[in-house]
Structures are given as C-alpha cells and as structure tokens.
Write a protein that holds these residues in place. Structure first.
Motif, mmCIF file in Angstrom:
data_model
loop_
_atom_site.group_PDB
_atom_site.id
_atom_site.type_symbol
_atom_site.label_atom_id
_atom_site.label_comp_id
_atom_site.label_asym_id
_atom_site.label_seq_id
_atom_site.Cartn_x
_atom_site.Cartn_y
_atom_site.Cartn_z
ATOM 1 N N ASP A 180 0.306 1.419 13.965
ATOM 2 C CA ASP A 180 -0.724 2.546 13.938
ATOM 3 C C ASP A 180 -1.887 1.769 12.263
ATOM 4 O OD1 ASP A 180 -0.448 3.325 16.643
ATOM 5 O OD2 ASP A 180 0.142 5.055 16.044
ATOM 6 N N ILE A 181 -0.668 2.195 11.855
ATOM 7 C CA ILE A 181 -1.196 1.651 9.811
ATOM 8 C C ILE A 181 -1.520 0.258 9.948
ATOM 9 C CG2 ILE A 181 0.276 1.803 8.991
ATOM 10 C CD1 ILE A 181 -1.112 3.816 7.278
ATOM 11 N N ARG A 182 -1.432 -0.441 10.077
ATOM 12 C CA ARG A 182 -0.825 -2.398 9.561
ATOM 13 C C ARG A 182 -2.103 -2.660 9.561
ATOM 14 N NH1 ARG A 182 2.710 -3.574 13.153
ATOM 15 N NH2 ARG A 182 4.433 -4.063 11.337
ATOM 16 N N GLU A 183 -3.478 -2.192 10.618
ATOM 17 C CA GLU A 183 -4.664 -2.800 10.283
ATOM 18 C C GLU A 183 -5.381 -1.662 9.194
ATOM 19 O OE1 GLU A 183 -8.956 -2.651 12.922
ATOM 20 O OE2 GLU A 183 -7.853 -1.371 13.608
ATOM 21 N N TRP A 184 -4.909 -0.945 8.602
ATOM 22 C CA TRP A 184 -5.285 -0.615 7.582
ATOM 23 C C TRP A 184 -5.030 -1.015 6.104
ATOM 24 C CZ3 TRP A 184 -3.735 2.289 3.210
ATOM 25 C CH2 TRP A 184 -4.855 2.751 2.463
ATOM 26 N N GLY B 107 -5.365 -5.475 2.095
ATOM 27 C CA GLY B 107 -4.273 -6.184 1.062
ATOM 28 C C GLY B 107 -3.083 -5.147 0.901
ATOM 29 N N GLY B 108 -1.889 -4.853 1.232
ATOM 30 C CA GLY B 108 -1.281 -4.504 1.135
ATOM 31 C C GLY B 108 0.067 -5.115 2.200
ATOM 32 N N ASN B 109 0.968 -4.190 2.235
ATOM 33 C CA ASN B 109 2.219 -5.556 2.686
ATOM 34 C C ASN B 109 2.320 -4.919 4.265
ATOM 35 O OD1 ASN B 109 4.850 -6.347 3.522
ATOM 36 N ND2 ASN B 109 5.992 -5.785 1.431
ATOM 37 N N ALA C 205 5.759 2.476 3.805
ATOM 38 C CA ALA C 205 5.433 2.875 2.599
ATOM 39 C C ALA C 205 4.488 3.290 1.973
ATOM 40 C CB ALA C 205 6.595 1.969 1.597
ATOM 41 N N THR C 206 3.795 2.208 2.697
ATOM 42 C CA THR C 206 1.827 2.784 2.280
ATOM 43 C C THR C 206 1.486 4.013 3.119
ATOM 44 O OG1 THR C 206 1.339 -0.094 2.065
ATOM 45 C CG2 THR C 206 -0.173 2.347 2.716
ATOM 46 N N PHE C 207 2.296 4.081 4.359
ATOM 47 C CA PHE C 207 1.920 5.426 5.401
ATOM 48 C C PHE C 207 2.197 6.537 3.792
ATOM 49 C CE2 PHE C 207 4.429 8.831 7.652
ATOM 50 C CZ PHE C 207 3.231 9.140 8.424
ATOM 51 N N ILE C 208 3.154 6.700 3.666
ATOM 52 C CA ILE C 208 3.538 8.258 2.914
ATOM 53 C C ILE C 208 2.725 7.926 1.670
ATOM 54 C CG2 ILE C 208 5.546 8.774 1.379
ATOM 55 C CD1 ILE C 208 5.797 8.677 3.848
ATOM 56 N N ASN C 209 2.736 6.550 0.564
ATOM 57 C CA ASN C 209 1.799 6.757 0.247
ATOM 58 C C ASN C 209 0.282 7.931 -0.050
ATOM 59 O OD1 ASN C 209 3.170 6.071 -2.212
ATOM 60 N ND2 ASN C 209 2.863 3.822 -1.883
ATOM 61 N N ARG C 210 0.088 7.420 1.223
ATOM 62 C CA ARG C 210 -1.342 7.718 1.653
ATOM 63 C C ARG C 210 -1.834 9.652 2.541
ATOM 64 N NH1 ARG C 210 -4.927 5.372 6.998
ATOM 65 N NH2 ARG C 210 -7.264 5.652 6.200
ATOM 66 N N VAL C 211 -0.410 9.998 2.657
ATOM 67 C CA VAL C 211 -0.277 11.134 2.693
ATOM 68 C C VAL C 211 -0.010 11.869 1.529
ATOM 69 C CG1 VAL C 211 2.147 13.024 3.379
ATOM 70 C CG2 VAL C 211 1.514 10.868 4.983
ATOM 71 N N ARG C 212 0.517 11.424 0.138
ATOM 72 C CA ARG C 212 0.205 12.243 -0.462
ATOM 73 C C ARG C 212 -0.469 12.165 -1.403
ATOM 74 N NH1 ARG C 212 5.278 8.092 -3.249
ATOM 75 N NH2 ARG C 212 7.118 9.236 -2.219
#
Length: 325
Positions: free
Chosen positions: A99-103, A108-110, A118-125
C-alpha cells in the motif's frame, strides 16, 4: 500527557486543539468484552491512518479506558520507539508494504519490503500525536508512572490546576451575557456570586481535607454545572411566575366580566322597575277582586247547601208516602 482531575476539560481541550490544527482525533470505544485483541485492532487502524493514508491524527487515550494494564505497555512502546512489538503479522506487513510502496517510490526511498515498513513506521512517527489524559487521584497514577517510564520520559506533562478568579469571572460573564437579569449591575453581581460560591467550596474542600483527610475536588465542569443550574432554575422560576401571573390575570378578567354583567343587570332592573310596579299593582287589584268573588261564591255555596238539605228532607217524606201507598 494532560494531568488533572475529572472534569478539568482535558479531552475537550485536546479535541479543540486538534480541530484548530486540522488533525483527526482517534479514540477507542469501549464495549462489553473489549480487551487486548480489540485494542490492538484499533491500533492497527490508527497506524494505517497515520502511516498509509498519511493523515495527521491525534490518539486521545484516557485513564478511564485502561481496561487492562497491557494497554499502557503498548502505549509505552509507542512513546518510546513509535512501534508496538508484534502488532503486525507478516501478511499485514506485506499489505502495508504494497500500500505504501507507491508513496515510497515518489519520495525516492527504499522500495524493499523492510524499507517500506521502516518508512511506514517513520511516517507514523511524523503524523501520530498521542495525548494521554490522566487523573492524579489515588495511587494508580503514581504506580503507572513508575511501571511505565515512557509516560514521564517521552511526554510533555501539562498539569491542570484550578482556574483563577479572573477566569471564573470571565466564564460566568460569558454565560450570563444573553440572560436578561434586569441590568448590567445585577448581571455583574450574579457573575461575582458564581465566583464566590465556587471559591468558597474550594476553601471548604481544603478545610475538609485538613480535618478529615478526605478529598473533594472542584473542577471547571462543576463550575459550569453551577452556572447552568442557576440558569435552569431561573428559567423554571420565571415560567412558574408567568403561569401564576396568567392565572391572576384570567381571574381578574373574569371578575371584571362578572362586575360588568351585574352592572348591566342592575340597569335592566332599574329600567323595568316601573313596569314591575305596575304589574304588581294590577296583580294586587286582581287578588282583591278574586277575594271578593270568592266571598260571593261562598255565599252561593251556603244557599245551595241549604236548598240541598231541604230537597233531601222533601225526598225522604215523598218516599215515606210512596211506601205507605
């Protein structure tokens, strides 16, 4: 973390601040059988709102919602690292990564599975803001702060103290602004009265604790209840007076109508008085005539009775002669 006794306005202030900031407010809804499983399902929804949808959200959690102490363990982890261990299963992580891969690609993330999560958790923070509303009454708050140190170390603590007299007066004046009390002087006196009552209860609460070692808490909510109670009683008493006034006016109207009717009847009686006197005189004359006629009739009756007696005697004599013949 907002600390204050119940009724201090902690949740209302949080919702107001979230609305001003344009944040969505999320709060669990307790039901029968609500436990750790249901709490973690709600946390999953909260994480998806903040991490996948990217919406700024405020998680409002009250101490009255702590059904199990395990709830605080999860919140302690959220405050400490932003992640709840074991919250998402492997298939949940796969769905989140998809679900979050497109974002992630757009930033330009991994785009690997671990990188997306990991990007999902950072976005939650970044998007999740936790507001805890706690009451300092009793030993539970002190024990929880010792047991879960992140409640102290990872929170900004705002302690809700008693309102000053200026704030109490401003609130009472605001609530009474649209109420007709007969003038500004009376309205100001009533507003001061509300402040005096509230502050006197606070003073008596302090004395109550000093003498009996028992706490009685006065809160902004109790002050608002005081003002609303006054306005409610004022409205009820005004309604009672209005009904009493209407009953009095209706009674006076009926008395006036009755007096007018009696006056009219007196006028009619005065107008008909000559006719009544004439008829009374005629009636008196008629009664005299009737009495005279009655006397004449009595005389005729006496003559008839005498003649009837003579006729009966003659009839008896005739019958004797007839029998002898």
């Amino acid at each position: 973390m907002l600390v204050g006794v119940g009724g201090s306005g902690k949740q209302s202030l949080t919702r107001f601040a979230a609305h001003i900031s344009g944040f969505k407010t999320f709060q669990i809804e307790l039901s029968r059988g609500y436990g750790a499983t249901e709490f973690r399902e709600d946390l999953k929804k909260l994480y998806r709102t903040a991490g996948v949808d990217g919406e700024p959200v405020v998680f409002l959690f009250s101490d009255t919602q702590i059904v199990q102490e395990g709830f605080l363990e999860d919140i302690n982890n959220m405050l400490n690292s932003g992640e709840v261990p074991g919250l998402f299963a492997a298939d949940d992580k796969d769905r989140i990564a998809n679900d979050i891969r497109e974002w992630v690609e757009s930033t330009g993330g991994n785009t690997s599975k671990d990188g997306c999560f990991a990007t999902f958790i950072n976005r939650v923070r970044d998007n999740l803001h936790i507001v805890l509303t706690m009451s300092p009454v009793g030993e539970a708050f002190r024990a929880r702060c010792r047991q879960f140190p992140s409640l102290i170390n990872c929170c900004i603590i705002d302690w809700f103290s008693n309102w000053p007299a200026e704030a109490l007066l401003s609130v009472s004046q605001k609530f009474l602004a649209n109420t007709d009390l007969g003038g500004e002087a009376v309205r100001g006196s009533v507003a001061q009265m509300c402040v005096h009552i509230h502050r006197s209860v606070e003073d008596m609460s302090t004395r109550f604790y000093a003498e009996l070692r028992r706490r009685y808490y006065t809160t902004p909510k109790s002050y608002l209840d005081l003002i609303n109670l006054y306005l409610q009683l004022l409205q009820e008493k005004r309604e009672e007076l209005r009904l009493a006034r209407d009953r009095l006016l209706d009674g006076l109207k009926k008395l006036n109508d009755t007096n007018a009717l009696v006056t009219s009847m007196k006028a009619d009686l005065a107008r008909l008085q000559p006719e009544l006197e004439a008829k009374a005189a005629a009636t008196a004359e008629l009664l005299i005539k009737v009495a005279a006629d009655q006397q004449e009739a009595e005389k005729v009756k006496s003559v008839v009775a005498a003649e009837e007696k003579d006729v009966k005697v003659m009839q008896q004599q005739t019958q004797v002669i007839a029998d002898e013949a």
